[in-house]
Structure formats: structure tokens, C-alpha cells
Design an enzyme around this catalytic site. Structure first.
Site, mmCIF file in Angstrom:
data_model
loop_
_atom_site.group_PDB
_atom_site.id
_atom_site.type_symbol
_atom_site.label_atom_id
_atom_site.label_comp_id
_atom_site.label_asym_id
_atom_site.label_seq_id
_atom_site.Cartn_x
_atom_site.Cartn_y
_atom_site.Cartn_z
ATOM 1 N N GLU A 112 -0.031 2.041 3.910
ATOM 2 C CA GLU A 112 0.361 1.140 4.999
ATOM 3 C C GLU A 112 -0.810 0.659 5.862
ATOM 4 O OE1 GLU A 112 4.789 2.546 6.121
ATOM 5 O OE2 GLU A 112 3.208 3.845 6.839
HETATM 6 C C1 NGO Z 1 6.180 6.149 5.034
HETATM 7 C C2 NGO Z 1 4.956 6.137 5.925
HETATM 8 C C3 NGO Z 1 4.930 7.285 6.927
HETATM 9 C C4 NGO Z 1 6.280 7.443 7.595
HETATM 10 C C5 NGO Z 1 7.355 7.628 6.540
HETATM 11 C C6 NGO Z 1 8.719 7.781 7.141
HETATM 12 C C7 NGO Z 1 4.401 6.811 3.839
HETATM 13 C C8 NGO Z 1 3.630 7.249 2.664
HETATM 14 N N1 NGO Z 1 3.899 6.272 4.926
HETATM 15 O O1 NGO Z 1 5.738 6.965 3.937
HETATM 16 O O2 NGO Z 1 3.937 7.028 7.888
HETATM 17 O O3 NGO Z 1 6.253 8.578 8.406
HETATM 18 O O4 NGO Z 1 7.380 6.550 5.620
HETATM 19 O O5 NGO Z 1 9.734 7.945 6.192
#
Ligand code: NGO
Length: 462
Positions: A272
Site C-alpha cells: 500500500e
Molecule cells: C491491509 C493493510 C494493513 C491493514 C489491513 C487491515 C495489508 C497487507 N496492508 O493488509 O495495513 O491493517 O489490511 O485488514
């Protein structure tokens, strides 16, 4: 108490092969089984033997006759997993059903992840969690140690990371302060290793770094301080790819974490990075992905890292269900291994159903059957069984405030994912799993473990 009598197959994860001898039982003291260590001995009610190479590094053979119990394995890990099977069979009354179990895992990596950044759990709490995970033959504990809201591992030479990033007011809503000293981390790692659980530390980068930027403003793009954040937004922070200070920081941190970690993996996050340009992301990871190997570790990253040419040995962890996995498949074609953690099946922080008081729902609701009823080798085109290092269940802690919250989201879904990761696909069946699972509710009650009474299961009354 369940009306039916105990069966040799009443084990989670389901063993690869079960040959019952229904007329036979052998009785032990359940506490004596719990106390057994995975070392050869032949003076107790259970004879433990090493040497049976055909069972593989984690496999075991358990034989229960009217005269006693023999557990054999090629290595201590196999004895330990065999003891977990025996412990489940001995539960309640110590009566062991007769017959033979020959068992070995489908995947080498059977993981659970705990997010310490959004809410901190102490070393004692992590150790207690390891004990519960190991009963289901989970053999990797991934610790998500850093994120926008907190930094949870002491790094020599960078004291503000934990003084500020682990101090009061950190975590989501400021409700989860704390950090592990290196000594505490070492104790957690050693405790887990005694249970054949390998700790996989994660330092998330180049995104999810607000806590680091707060602690060391020289890492920001303009060198100006940024404000601490305790909300659950993602994608707004980034290390700066074009700044040399970035790499001095990253290398110091990765070296310290590698030095403190005996296990083979070092997770560098990579997810992300919505405020990092594609070009900067590539430039950053091209410099950083070789660093774990420089310090003796295999790099692991969330599947976004597959957009970059990966160094040999790098492992890709698939998580975002909306991603079709084209780049993951390309990484597989280039020889890389994959850990399967699709959020719509394995994320323990998703709500079970609309009534679940905590948890998220961005990947949908994940009732127990959804966590169970899928085949990781069938999830992404171009990512077959042979490309899978394993399966892991992440638990992100944005909505967690206590150990009870952690356990509530973990049980009973973690056993479902554990069976996905251990049991051969052909040996798995929802109808059988839901029956076997029912017996665990009273045991969690007896052990003081909080769990969700999933309506899909016919739990015993009580
Ligand atoms: C995503 C995000 C995390 C969040 C999570 C919540 C990943 C790999 N990055 O998973 O920062 O906490 O969702 O479900």
C-alpha cells in the site's frame, strides 16, 4: 460433553492418514501428556523415538495400542507436532482411541501474523498466544512490528523509534502503547523456537512509516517534522527513495533485526505505498530487497513487491483479493515462492458476520466456513501447489484493545486456516471439520480462552 465417543480422527488439523482400531483404548493422564517434551524416552506412558526419515522433517507416526503409546518422528519438530495430536486426543478424560496416525504437513510455512503496531501486546501476551497457535501446528509467527501508528522493536542507535513510536498515545486511538526491548524480543523468539515456531519479523517500508518519520524528521522529504497519527488511514506516509539518509536508516534497522532473529526470514512489508510513485517504489525496493540476504535472511514482502525484479529467494505474500495476481504469477514463473494470505479467507481481523462487535469488513465477512472451504493451490492462475511455501492468517489490530479481542477473532478461525495449511486438500472436508471443531469450545472455556460461538457449528451446550 459430546454424546459420541472419542474417535482417533478427532484432531485439528486433520492428520494425513488415520487407521483406527475401534476396539482398543489406552488411558493416560492428560496433564502428563501436556508436560511431555519432544525428547526420546521410553520410561513413561508414551514412548518417544527419533528416526523415521520417511516421515519428513515435521512428520510423525503415532501408534496407540492397549499396551501403550509410541510416537516416532525423524526430528524433534515431528515429535512436538505428534505430541499436539496426542494432547488433543487425551483432552477431557485421558482416554486415547486405538490405532495408527501417520501425519506430515502439506506446506512448510503455516503462519499466523500479529500486528503489534496498531495495538501492542506484551512479550508475555505474545508467548501465551504462541502456546495456543502451536496446538494447531502453526510453525511461523509473523510479527508486524512497525506501522504509521507505532514502532514496537528497540533498534540500537535509533532510540527515538521506540521512545516516541512506542510511547504513550501510540497505536490506534492512542490506546496501544509499548514496545519490545531487544532482550524481550529475544525471549519471545527463544520461547517460540522451543515450540518449533519461527518468528518472522516485519519492518514495513517504504509506506506505513509515519511513526518512524515522527521520531526522525530528517527522514521526511523536506526534513520538517510530521504529526503522530492514531487513525486507521493507510497509504499516506513514505520513506523518500531519493535520499541517502533513507538507506542508512533502513540498513541499520534491517541489520539490527536480522542480528536479533535466528529464523531465515525478514519481512520488509512493501504494501500500500499509495503516496510513493511507481518509479520511487521500484528504486527503493531495488536497493532494499538485497539487504536481508546481505545479513543472512530471505526477504519476504506483501505481494506489491512482485512489481519489482526480485532477488533470488524472495518470497511474495499474497493478500489483497482485488489483485488478480498477474505479477505474483510472473514472480512464480521466475522461480519465487508464495505465501497465501487472501484477506477474504485468512484475515482474522475481518468480522465473522454483521453482529461481530470488533474487526473490519473491507474484504467482506469471513465466517468459519469461508476461512476453511478453499484451496490455496487453486486461488491464483499461475500459482500452483508447487509454488506455495505455505498459508498464513494475519491478524491486524486496528480494532483490538485486549487479549480477549485478539482471541475472539482468532478462535475458531485460526484452526480452520491451520487445517488448510497442514492437511492435504483431498483429506479436508467442511462437514468433518465442523464436527471436529465443536469439541474445542469447552476446552477453550476450560483454558480461559475467549472465542466466538460461530453459529455454523453445533457447539456442545454450556
Ligand atoms: C491491509 C493493510 C494493513 C491493514 C489491513 C487491515 C495489508 C497487507 N496492508 O493488509 O495495513 O491493517 O489490511 O485488514
Amino acid at each position: 460433553m459430546r454424546p459420541q465417543t472419542k474417535r482417533l480422527a478427532d484432531v485439528i488439523p486433520a492428520p494425513a492418514l488415520v487407521v483406527p482400531e475401534p476396539a482398543v483404548t489406552f488411558t493416560v493422564a492428560p496433564e502428563a501428556v501436556t508436560a511431555l517434551a519432544p525428547e526420546p524416552r521410553d520410561d513413561g506412558p508414551v514412548r518417544l523415538e527419533l528416526g523415521a526419515d520417511e516421515l519428513g522433517p515435521e512428520g510423525y507416526r503415532l501408534e496407540i495400542t492397549a499396551a501403550g503409546v509410541t510416537l516416532r518422528a525423524a526430528a524433534p519438530a515431528g515429535l512436538f507436532w505428534g505430541l499436539q495430536t496426542l494432547r488433543q486426543l487425551a483432552a477431557d478424560d485421558g482416554v486415547l482411541p486405538g490405532g495408527v496416525i501417520e501425519d506430515r504437513p502439506r506446506f512448510a510455512y503455516r503462519g499466523a501474523m500479529l500486528d503489534l503496531a496498531r495495538h501492542f501486546f506484551t512479550a508475555d501476551e505474545i508467548r501465551a498466544h504462541v502456546d495456543l497457535l502451536a496446538q494447531f501446528k502453526i510453525n511461523h509467527l509473523h510479527l508486524h512490528l512497525t506501522d504509521d501508528q507505532g514502532w514496537r522493536l528497540e533498534i540500537p542507535g535509533w532510540p527515538r523509534l521506540t521512545e516516541v513510536g512506542g510511547g504513550p498515545g501510540t497505536g490506534c486511538d492512542g490506546a496501544g502503547p509499548g514496545y519490545l526491548t531487544l532482550a524481550e524480543y529475544a525471549e519471545v523468539v527463544a520461547y517460540a523456537a522451543e515450540r518449533f515456531v519461527t518468528v518472522v519479523p516485519e519492518i514495513d517500508m517504504p509506506g506505513h512509516v509515519n511513526a518512524a518519520l515522527v521520531a526522525y524528521p530528517e527522514l521526511t522529504a523536506d526534513g520538517q517534522p510530521v504529526a503522530p497519527r492514531t487513525d486507521a488511514e493507510v497509504g499516506y506516509s513514505s520513506l523518500v527513495a531519493g535520499k541517502e539518509e533513507t538507506y542508512a536508516f533502513v540498513e541499520a534497522v534491517l541489520k539490527a533485526v536480522a542480528d536479533a532473529t535466528p529464523g531465515p526470514f525478514l519481512h520488509i512489508g512493501g504494501d500500500e505505498c499509495l503516496s510513493t510513485s511507481a518509479e520511487d517504489y521500484r528504486a527503493f525496493l531495488t536497493r532494499v530487497l538485497p539487504l536481508p540476504a546481505k545479513y543472512g535472511k530471505r526477504p519476504v514482502g506483501w505481494h506489491e513487491i512482485a512489481a519489482v525484479d526480485l532477488p533470488e529467494g524472495a518470497v511474495v505474500q499474497y493478500w489483497r483479493p482485488q489483485d488478480e495476481g498477474t505479477e505474483v504469477a510472473a514472480a512464480v514463473a521466475a522461480g519465487h515462492q508464495v505465501i497465501m494470505s487472501p484477506a477474504d479467507r485468512t484475515y482474522l481481523d475481518m468480522k465473522y458476520d454483521e453482529t461481530t462487535p470488533i474487526g473490519l469488513d473491507w474484504a467482506g465477512l469471513v465466517p468459519v466456513r469461508r476461512a476453511y472451504d478453499w484451496d490455496p493451490a487453486d486461488r491464483l492462475p499461475g500459482v500452483p501447489e508447487t509454488a506455495l511455501l505455505g498459508v498464513a492468517a494475519p491478524l491486524w489490530s486496528e480494532t483490538l484493545r485486549s487479549v480477549a479481542d485478539l482471541q475472539y477473532l482468532t478462535f475458531p478461525r485460526l484452526p480452520a486456516v491451520a487445517e488448510v495449511a497442514w492437511t492435504p486438500q483431498a483429506g479436508r472436508d467442511w462437514a468433518s471439520f465442523r464436527e471436529r471443531l465443536a469439541g474445542f469450545g469447552p476446552r477453550w472455556d476450560a483454558a480461559g480462552v475467549t472465542w466466538f460461538r460461530a453459529p455454523e457449528i453445533d457447539w456442545p451446550a454450556g
